[in-house]
Design a protein around this motif. Structure first.
Motif, PDB file in Angstrom:
ATOM      1  N   GLY A 113     -24.447   5.037 -18.300  1.00  0.00           N
ATOM      2  CA  GLY A 113     -23.990   5.069 -19.754  1.00  0.00           C
ATOM      3  C   GLY A 113     -24.837   4.426 -20.766  1.00  0.00           C
TER       4      GLY A 113
ATOM      5  N   ALA B 181     -21.262   1.404 -18.253  1.00  0.00           N
ATOM      6  CA  ALA B 181     -20.640   2.496 -17.641  1.00  0.00           C
ATOM      7  C   ALA B 181     -21.839   3.079 -16.615  1.00  0.00           C
ATOM      8  CB  ALA B 181     -20.488   3.460 -18.948  1.00  0.00           C
TER       9      ALA B 181
ATOM     10  N   VAL C 145     -15.575  -0.417 -14.869  1.00  0.00           N
ATOM     11  CA  VAL C 145     -14.798   0.075 -15.903  1.00  0.00           C
ATOM     12  C   VAL C 145     -14.559  -1.182 -16.802  1.00  0.00           C
ATOM     13  CG1 VAL C 145     -12.752   1.103 -16.515  1.00  0.00           C
ATOM     14  CG2 VAL C 145     -13.527   1.875 -14.644  1.00  0.00           C
TER      15      VAL C 145
ATOM     16  N   TRP D 102     -16.233   4.234 -20.369  1.00  0.00           N
ATOM     17  CA  TRP D 102     -16.510   5.484 -19.997  1.00  0.00           C
ATOM     18  C   TRP D 102     -16.450   6.587 -21.233  1.00  0.00           C
ATOM     19  CZ3 TRP D 102     -19.654   6.928 -16.195  1.00  0.00           C
ATOM     20  CH2 TRP D 102     -19.848   5.943 -15.271  1.00  0.00           C
TER      21      TRP D 102
END
Length: 195
Positions: A14, A20, A55, A65
């Motif tokens: 991410g 992420a 997470v 996320w």
């Protein structure tokens, strides 16, 4: 027509600093069927080996996320205007008959509380069966993990989410309750010194 998929070393990253991250050593899909006419996907078996993810709740309260999958302002995922005389398409139906996970690892971090909370679930193994995308049928699950610094957690039973209902047996042993002290401190008139 039946579909089979084999994949190794899958990585998803991410935005920088979000945490992420997702890694998967191997994924196997067997007995998958795709029906474009009825908008149905059926997967007989999904196997995940070595999934690792983090997470994280960011200091502003957002989940990391969501920053990966959220559209940027001004971007659209297709037209939202309904054309005259057009009818809404039926949603896709997805059925997962059986899924198995082995050697999973999930890190949970909460940066929105002080002090920050960091938990880890490792050696996640288990199976899930009879999962449907609309949540109307009971899915059966059997999952086991090491939790934190020496505890174990096992969950067995069934659940569905439309309507929400579950019948789960939870076996928790030697869990480190002190790890969640920031959540308890605001609600208890006591100090959790040791658990």
């Amino acid at each position: 027509r039946e579909i089979a998929v084999r994949s190794k070393d899958i990585t998803l990253r991410g935005p920088a600093g979000s945490g992420a991250n997702f890694d998967l050593a191997a994924m196997t899909i067997d007995g998958a069927e795709l029906d474009l006419n009825t908008r149905q996907i059926t997967i007989a078996k999904l196997s995940l080996d070595g999934p690792r993810a983090m997470v994280r709740r960011l200091p502003d309260g957002q989940i990391n996320w969501l920053t990966v999958f959220r559209a940027k302002p001004g971007q659209t995922m297709g037209t939202t205007e309904k054309q005259e005389g057009a009818t809404a398409a039926e949603p896709w139906s997805v059925t997962l008959k059986e899924a198995a996970i082995a050697r999973g690892d999930l890190q949970l971090e909460d940066l929105a509380v002080d002090p920050n909370v960091k938990l880890r679930m490792s050696a996640i193994t288990g199976t899930v069966s009879n999962v449907v995308s609309d949540g109307s049928q009971r899915a059966e699950l059997a999952l086991r993990t090491r939790f934190g610094s020496g505890g174990t957690l096992a969950v067995n039973g069934g659940a569905r989410w439309n309507p929400l209902a579950s019948d789960l047996r939870v076996d928790a042993r030697s869990l480190d309750i002190a790890a969640v002290r920031p959540y308890l401190a605001a609600r208890l008139n006591a100090v959790l010194a040791n658990a």
